[in-house]
Design an enzyme around this catalytic site. Structure first.
Site, PDB file in Angstrom:
ATOM      1  CB  SER A   8      -0.676  -0.141   0.638  1.00 16.61           C
ATOM      2  OG  SER A   8      -1.290   1.053   1.326  1.00 16.61           O
ATOM      3  CG  HIS A  31      -3.825  -2.248  -1.722  1.00 14.04           C
ATOM      4  ND1 HIS A  31      -4.605  -3.365  -1.616  1.00 14.04           N
ATOM      5  CD2 HIS A  31      -3.942  -1.379  -0.575  1.00 14.04           C
ATOM      6  CE1 HIS A  31      -5.650  -2.349  -0.879  1.00 14.04           C
ATOM      7  NE2 HIS A  31      -5.337  -1.696  -0.284  1.00 14.04           N
ATOM      8  CG  ASP A  33      -5.431   1.964   0.845  1.00 12.55           C
ATOM      9  OD1 ASP A  33      -6.305   0.822   0.756  1.00 12.55           O
ATOM     10  OD2 ASP A  33      -3.908   1.852   1.174  1.00 12.55           O
ATOM     11  CG  MET A  35      -9.432   5.647   2.874  1.00 10.05           C
ATOM     12  SD  MET A  35      -8.056   5.897   3.940  1.00 10.05           S
ATOM     13  CE  MET A  35      -7.357   4.749   4.006  1.00 10.05           C
ATOM     14  CG  HIS A  64      -9.099  -0.935  -0.538  1.00  5.99           C
ATOM     15  ND1 HIS A  64      -8.256  -0.949   0.983  1.00  5.99           N
ATOM     16  CD2 HIS A  64     -10.107  -1.384  -0.014  1.00  5.99           C
ATOM     17  CE1 HIS A  64      -9.508  -1.579   2.018  1.00  5.99           C
ATOM     18  NE2 HIS A  64     -10.262  -1.479   1.567  1.00  5.99           N
ATOM     19  CG  MET A  66     -11.449   1.782   1.729  1.00  5.67           C
ATOM     20  SD  MET A  66     -10.034   1.760   3.289  1.00  5.67           S
ATOM     21  CE  MET A  66      -8.640   1.572   1.744  1.00  5.67           C
ATOM     22  CG  MET A 135     -10.671  -4.823   5.858  1.00  7.10           C
ATOM     23  SD  MET A 135      -9.452  -3.668   4.699  1.00  7.10           S
ATOM     24  CE  MET A 135      -8.237  -2.831   6.293  1.00  7.10           C
ATOM     25  N   GLY A 142      -3.588   3.924   8.159  1.00  5.69           N
ATOM     26  CA  GLY A 142      -1.977   2.425   7.906  1.00  5.69           C
ATOM     27  C   GLY A 142      -1.591   2.643   9.709  1.00  5.69           C
ATOM     28  CG  ASP A 173      -5.186  -3.776   3.801  1.00  5.18           C
ATOM     29  OD1 ASP A 173      -4.525  -3.092   3.806  1.00  5.18           O
ATOM     30  OD2 ASP A 173      -6.557  -2.921   2.867  1.00  5.18           O
ATOM     31  N   GLY A 175      -2.222  -4.455   8.736  1.00  4.06           N
ATOM     32  CA  GLY A 175      -1.290  -4.652   9.880  1.00  4.06           C
ATOM     33  C   GLY A 175      -0.083  -5.433   9.869  1.00  4.06           C
ATOM     34  CB  SER A 196       3.536   0.701   8.264  1.00  9.05           C
ATOM     35  OG  SER A 196       2.508  -0.043   8.444  1.00  9.05           O
TER      36      SER A 196
HETATM   37  C1  DX5 Z   1      -6.005   0.708   5.668  1.00 11.22           C
HETATM   38  C2  DX5 Z   1      -5.771   0.581   4.860  1.00 11.22           C
HETATM   39  C3  DX5 Z   1      -4.660  -0.410   4.425  1.00 11.22           C
HETATM   40  C4  DX5 Z   1      -3.478   0.251   4.921  1.00 11.22           C
HETATM   41  C5  DX5 Z   1      -2.622  -1.075   5.240  1.00 11.22           C
HETATM   42  O1  DX5 Z   1      -7.543   1.177   5.782  1.00 11.22           O
HETATM   43  O2  DX5 Z   1      -6.530  -0.032   3.606  1.00 11.22           O
HETATM   44  O3  DX5 Z   1      -4.174  -0.891   2.733  1.00 11.22           O
HETATM   45  O4  DX5 Z   1      -2.557   1.299   4.059  1.00 11.22           O
HETATM   46  O5  DX5 Z   1      -1.551  -0.268   5.987  1.00 11.22           O
HETATM   47  P1  DX5 Z   1      -0.379  -1.370   7.133  1.00 11.22           P
HETATM   48  O6  DX5 Z   1       0.271  -2.112   6.398  1.00 11.22           O
HETATM   49  O7  DX5 Z   1       0.216  -0.214   6.955  1.00 11.22           O
HETATM   50  O8  DX5 Z   1      -1.816  -1.395   7.559  1.00 11.22           O
HETATM   51 ZN    ZN Z   2      -6.203  -1.121   1.783  1.00  8.60          ZN
END
Ligand code: DX5
Ligand code: ZN
Length: 221
Positions: A8, A31, A33, A35, A64, A66, A135, A142, A173, A175, A196
């Site tokens: 991501s 990936h 994101d 939002m 992705h 959201m 998820m 993140g 996706d 952590g 991250s």
């Molecule tokens: C959270 C996102 C993830 C996020 C993952 O809503 O959908 O894709 O960026 O980041 P990490 O890997 O740091 O949890």
């Molecule tokens: Zn994501």
């Protein structure tokens, strides 16, 4: 089983997206994101930015979404040439219609579930999907802690996918890192978002390779 790492870019340097994507040549996809501050309490980038990313990279784009009103917005991302478009089950009023529309526009159709949303109500529509995203944190940010309580759902989803012939990718996706990827792979995931973990590494591409090797080894057990 083929293991894919799709980092991501949420926690990358957003002022230099093309450069950040170029740092992970070993990745299986990027990936992205999206939002809107309605479906999740955070706002990132929308279609114009994704179109610019598309114009600047040949990488597999794993979008992705959201966002609220996803039925209305998702097709434009497929139309923009993104290889995979993920919508949330909780946001779609007509997930079967939307998945068919995405496929008809040439994209892989993917559906995401929040941690507390069960897979079972969607079992009969798996044939409409190319990927299921589970998820492993609440979507929005993140850098959150991996939720182990999703592991049984990963197992149940893998069983449902195998019953259909195993063609559907199963993505996790949130952590995902060297500390958690093995649990996900053992449970049946084959496609891993890591934000991250990849972009806070000194060498992001080496981290991509290390994560994939770990996933392959865990799956072989
Ligand atoms: C959270 C996102 C993830 C996020 C993952 O809503 O959908 O894709 O960026 O980041 P990490 O890997 O740091 O949890
Ligand atoms: Zn994501």
């Amino acid at each position: 089983m083929t293991m894919r790492i799709t980092p991501s870019i949420l926690n990358a340097n957003l002022a230099n997206l093309a450069g950040e994507i170029a740092r992970i040549p070993s990745a299986d996809g990027v990936h992205v994101d999206v939002m809107d501050n309605h479906f999740v309490p955070n706002m990132t980038f929308g279609l114009p930015v994704v179109e610019c990313i598309r114009a600047n990279t040949t990488a597999f784009l794993d979008i992705h979404l959201m966002i609220a009103e996803v039925d209305r917005w998702a097709p434009a991302f497929a139309d923009a040439g993104c290889e995979s478009v993920t919508f949330h089950a909780e946001s779609s009023n007509a997930p079967i219609k939307l998945a068919r529309e995405l496929r008809s526009l040439g994209a892989r159709a993917s559906m995401a579930l929040r941690p507390a949303t069960p897979i079972e109500p969607y079992a009969d529509m798996l044939g409409e999907l190319d990927m299921v995203l589970l998820m492993t944190v609440e979507p929005g940010f993140g850098g959150q802690k991996f939720l182990d309580l999703v592991l049984p759902k990963i197992r149940r989803t893998r069983e449902l996918i195998e019953a259909r012939g195993g063609e559907i990718w199963l993505q996790v996706d949130g952590g995902v890192s060297v500390d958690t990827i093995e649990r996900c792979a053992e449970a049946g995931a084959d496609t891993f978002v890591a934000g991250s973990a990849v972009y806070s590494a000194d060498d992001p591409d080496a981290m991509v390779i290390a994560l994939r090797e770990q996933a392959i080894a865990a799956c072989a057990h």
